[in-house]
Design an enzyme around this catalytic site. Structure first.
Site, PDB file in Angstrom:
ATOM      1  N   GLN A 162       8.279   1.640   2.992  1.00 56.39           N
ATOM      2  CA  GLN A 162       9.306   1.723   1.871  1.00 56.39           C
ATOM      3  C   GLN A 162       9.372   3.181   1.668  1.00 56.39           C
ATOM      4  O   GLN A 162       8.486   3.903   1.094  1.00 56.39           O
ATOM      5  CB  GLN A 162       8.260   0.946   0.793  1.00 56.39           C
ATOM      6  CG  GLN A 162       9.191   0.973  -0.651  1.00 56.39           C
ATOM      7  CD  GLN A 162       7.931   0.377  -1.765  1.00 56.39           C
ATOM      8  OE1 GLN A 162       6.968   0.552  -1.719  1.00 56.39           O
ATOM      9  NE2 GLN A 162       8.653  -0.133  -2.800  1.00 56.39           N
ATOM     10  N   LYS A 220     -29.199  20.615  17.632  1.00 58.54           N
ATOM     11  CA  LYS A 220     -27.370  20.590  17.503  1.00 58.54           C
ATOM     12  C   LYS A 220     -27.001  20.494  19.234  1.00 58.54           C
ATOM     13  O   LYS A 220     -27.291  21.465  19.805  1.00 58.54           O
ATOM     14  CB  LYS A 220     -26.884  21.665  16.837  1.00 58.54           C
ATOM     15  CG  LYS A 220     -25.359  21.666  16.965  1.00 58.54           C
ATOM     16  CD  LYS A 220     -24.758  23.177  17.126  1.00 58.54           C
ATOM     17  CE  LYS A 220     -24.064  23.044  18.648  1.00 58.54           C
ATOM     18  NZ  LYS A 220     -23.424  24.229  18.822  1.00 58.54           N
ATOM     19  N   ARG A 224      -2.848   7.208 -11.297  1.00 59.32           N
ATOM     20  CA  ARG A 224      -3.896   7.112 -12.149  1.00 59.32           C
ATOM     21  C   ARG A 224      -5.213   7.460 -11.565  1.00 59.32           C
ATOM     22  O   ARG A 224      -6.271   7.885 -12.193  1.00 59.32           O
ATOM     23  CB  ARG A 224      -4.213   5.786 -12.823  1.00 59.32           C
ATOM     24  CG  ARG A 224      -2.967   5.188 -13.867  1.00 59.32           C
ATOM     25  CD  ARG A 224      -3.043   3.720 -14.115  1.00 59.32           C
ATOM     26  NE  ARG A 224      -2.316   3.123 -13.090  1.00 59.32           N
ATOM     27  CZ  ARG A 224      -2.296   1.901 -13.211  1.00 59.32           C
ATOM     28  NH1 ARG A 224      -2.618   0.950 -14.315  1.00 59.32           N
ATOM     29  NH2 ARG A 224      -1.436   1.259 -12.109  1.00 59.32           N
ATOM     30  N   TYR A 256     -25.952  31.635  20.197  1.00 59.87           N
ATOM     31  CA  TYR A 256     -24.492  32.383  19.768  1.00 59.87           C
ATOM     32  C   TYR A 256     -24.742  33.899  20.173  1.00 59.87           C
ATOM     33  O   TYR A 256     -25.716  34.300  19.267  1.00 59.87           O
ATOM     34  CB  TYR A 256     -24.487  31.617  18.434  1.00 59.87           C
ATOM     35  CG  TYR A 256     -22.968  32.111  18.081  1.00 59.87           C
ATOM     36  CD1 TYR A 256     -21.798  32.030  18.494  1.00 59.87           C
ATOM     37  CD2 TYR A 256     -22.922  32.859  16.591  1.00 59.87           C
ATOM     38  CE1 TYR A 256     -20.617  32.319  18.137  1.00 59.87           C
ATOM     39  CE2 TYR A 256     -21.635  33.277  16.133  1.00 59.87           C
ATOM     40  CZ  TYR A 256     -20.486  32.799  16.631  1.00 59.87           C
ATOM     41  OH  TYR A 256     -19.355  33.190  16.078  1.00 59.87           O
ATOM     42  N   ALA A 279       0.825  -1.360  -0.210  1.00 60.87           N
ATOM     43  CA  ALA A 279      -0.116   0.054   0.056  1.00 60.87           C
ATOM     44  C   ALA A 279       0.826   1.301   0.053  1.00 60.87           C
ATOM     45  O   ALA A 279       0.349   2.436   0.425  1.00 60.87           O
ATOM     46  CB  ALA A 279      -0.723   0.006   1.332  1.00 60.87           C
ATOM     47  N   ALA A 280       2.203   1.242  -0.600  1.00 59.88           N
ATOM     48  CA  ALA A 280       2.976   2.192  -0.516  1.00 59.88           C
ATOM     49  C   ALA A 280       2.744   3.110  -1.799  1.00 59.88           C
ATOM     50  O   ALA A 280       3.681   4.338  -1.769  1.00 59.88           O
ATOM     51  CB  ALA A 280       4.577   1.764  -0.268  1.00 59.88           C
ATOM     52  N   ARG A 302     -27.865  16.833  14.883  1.00 61.61           N
ATOM     53  CA  ARG A 302     -26.228  16.742  14.703  1.00 61.61           C
ATOM     54  C   ARG A 302     -25.404  17.063  15.889  1.00 61.61           C
ATOM     55  O   ARG A 302     -26.060  17.560  17.124  1.00 61.61           O
ATOM     56  CB  ARG A 302     -25.968  17.777  13.676  1.00 61.61           C
ATOM     57  CG  ARG A 302     -26.234  19.033  13.865  1.00 61.61           C
ATOM     58  CD  ARG A 302     -25.991  20.231  12.622  1.00 61.61           C
ATOM     59  NE  ARG A 302     -26.398  21.527  13.107  1.00 61.61           N
ATOM     60  CZ  ARG A 302     -25.450  22.418  13.552  1.00 61.61           C
ATOM     61  NH1 ARG A 302     -24.112  22.068  13.595  1.00 61.61           N
ATOM     62  NH2 ARG A 302     -25.909  23.760  13.738  1.00 61.61           N
ATOM     63  N   ALA A 310     -46.682  32.696  23.897  1.00 64.24           N
ATOM     64  CA  ALA A 310     -46.335  32.429  22.312  1.00 64.24           C
ATOM     65  C   ALA A 310     -45.928  33.923  21.877  1.00 64.24           C
ATOM     66  O   ALA A 310     -46.336  34.810  22.299  1.00 64.24           O
ATOM     67  CB  ALA A 310     -47.618  32.140  21.425  1.00 64.24           C
TER      68      ALA A 310
END
Ligand code: UD1
Ligand code: MG
Length: 456
Positions: free
Chosen positions: A75, A354, A16, A390, A10-11, A336, A426
């Site tokens: 390698q 969040k 391509r 924020y 895998a070195a 999230r 409200a």
């Protein structure tokens, strides 16, 4: 197979791919190619006998290798697949037995095929056995050249092949099993007298035969298992096949998948029995889905945990979050950054959570943003509620006690606290603590001007 060792090459850069990222870090089936290769190797050999040759972007590739708990070999210069194996001499030469070498860009190979390869190499008493197959388009692959008796005599790389050799459709998969002792005895006979000026591992075939050893082929009929990834077209094809395998296994294990050809499920995802996955759903990363859940069409679930009987309605996006049993989200819900829905909590359309916990049985059914908040059990969040978390430079928390009722279109300016069982009228703008069981009203009183129209 306890005396088999595995070396994964895998070195290389993978020019391509036309990418700034090493080829083996590109993902298929949701996993980097190198990780896919390691996981396959782990099915057939003990962890301490698995090695990965790293070189190009060594740091990043090494991180994958170490995360998988196997060893890296460095390698420094990529002088070819033969040279890559030579770099492992110090660590590998003492191991003896069989050595399976396989290229890190061949992610579809199945553990059983590797097992059979090692068995055949030993059964044949061969210096090496190579997995081969016939393909319609052999462009780029090494060709298997056979002698008059049908035995393997050499492997010729595409670049070095004569026109008649180019016509051969039997190719080298890049997966070979060597008698380790013979390999180390002769590996320094490799030369770079080829068009690429590389040490080709494939030249070992002719070298071993010259040394009086036998090389055999294990020809397999299903060439799709041997697809080598050299460009992004092949990467997409491997991805498609890996995902089809994953989906098939899930269905066999009791998951209903509607229009299975349209869903995207990463290999690291687990799904419980009787869960139904709708068309075009994407389940990625390390997601764990419980029993009897429904994941609606076009929903995306990334590295999240869903308890039993959770429903995700269509077009929702859930990332890095946790949903306890019987929770609902969507359609068009978004969770999230550590969002957590308690048991039977419901989140409806166009609601975003969040880093927020919504307690058991709590509801936020329409059009809300709940960020950095701790919301108690059975709270009702009215449509249009916004936590203003924020202030332009820092994030602040909102805390809402059990059983509170937040009226529609409320603006909660954090840091702020709403006590248990409190009511928010409200349309309020709330920037001060609302004590438990009180009514918080933060809006101008309505004034009706009678006859106003006539006067103007
Ligand atoms: C190789 C084989 C070819 C075979 C094909 C199958 C050789 C010389 N050729 O060709 O016969 O048909 O795979 O897919 O073996 N690598 C290193 N160090 C290096 C060079 C390569 O670790 O110095 C690694 C790469 O990262 C890659 C693998 O070896 O994972 C194969 O290299 P690649 O350049 O893709 O070889 P192919 O041209 O595909
Ligand atoms: Mg290749």
């Amino acid at each position: 197979m306890n005396d088999a060792a595995v070396v994964i090459l895998a070195a290389g850069q993978g020019t391509r791919m036309k990418s700034r990222m090493a080829k083996v870090l590109h993902k298929a089936g949701g996993k980097p190619l190198v990780r896919q290769a390691i996981d396959t190797a782990l099915e057939i050999a003990p962890r301490e006998r698995i090695f990965v040759v790293v070189g190009y972007q060594a740091e990043q590739v090494r991180a994958e290798v170490e995360a998988a708990g196997v060893q890296a070999i460095h390698q420094t210069e990529q002088l070819g697949t033969g040279h890559a194996v030579m770099c492992g001499e110090e660590k590998l030469a003492s191991l003896g037995g069989s050595l399976i070498v396989f290229v890190g860009d061949c992610p579809l190979i199945q553990p059983d095929t590797l097992r059979q390869l090692a068995l055949q190499q030993r059964g044949d008493g061969a210096g090496a056995t190579v997995i081969t197959t016939e393909v319609d388009d052999a462009t780029g692959y090494g060709r298997i050249i056979r002698d008059a008796n049908g035995g393997v005599s050499e492997i010729v790389e595409h670049k070095a092949a004569t026109p008649s050799q180019l016509a051969v459709r039997e190719i080298n998969s890049g997966i070979l099993c060597f008698d380790a002792q013979l390999l180390w005895e002769h590996i320094h006979e490799l030369r770079t007298d080829n068009p690429a000026r590389e040490y080709y591992l494939t030249d070992m075939v002719a070298i071993l035969i010259r040394a009086g050893s036998r090389v055999t082929a294990m020809k397999i009929p299903d060439s799709s298992e041997l697809l080598g990834i050299n460009n992004r077209v092949e990467l997409a094809e491997a991805d498609r096949i890996l995902r089809a395998r994953k989906v098939r296994q899930l269905m066999i294990d009791g998951v209903t998948i509607e229009k299975p050809e349209t869903v995207t499920i990463d290999s690291g995802v687990t799904i419980g029995m009787d869960t139904i996955i709708g068309p075009f759903a994407q389940l990625t990363g390390t997601s764990v889905i419980g029993d009897g859940c429904k994941v609606g069409a076009c929903s995306i679930i990334h590295s999240s945990v869903l308890g039993d009987a959770v429903e995700v309605f269509p077009f929702s996006m859930v990332a890095d979050s946790r949903l306890d049993a019987h929770a609902h989200v969507g359609p068009y819900g978004r969770l999230r950054m550590g969002a957590h829905l308690g048991h039977s909590a419901h989140v409806g359309n166009f609601v975003e959570l969040k880093n927020t916990e919504l307690g058991a049985g709590a509801k936020s059914m329409h059009l809300a943003y709940l960020g950095d908040s701790t919301i108690g059990e059975k709270v009702n969040i009215g449509a249009g509620t916004i936590t203003c978390n924020y202030d332009g430079s820092r994030k602040h928390r909102t805390a809402i006690g059990d059983g509170a009722f937040v009226g529609s279109n409320s603006t909660l300016i954090a840091p702020v606290e709403i006590g248990e069982g409190a009511y928010i009228a409200a349309g309020s703008v709330i920037n001060q603590k609302v004590p438990a069981k009180s009514l918080g009203v933060g809006r101008a009183r309505q004034v009706n001007k009678e006859g106003w129209k006539k006067r103007t």
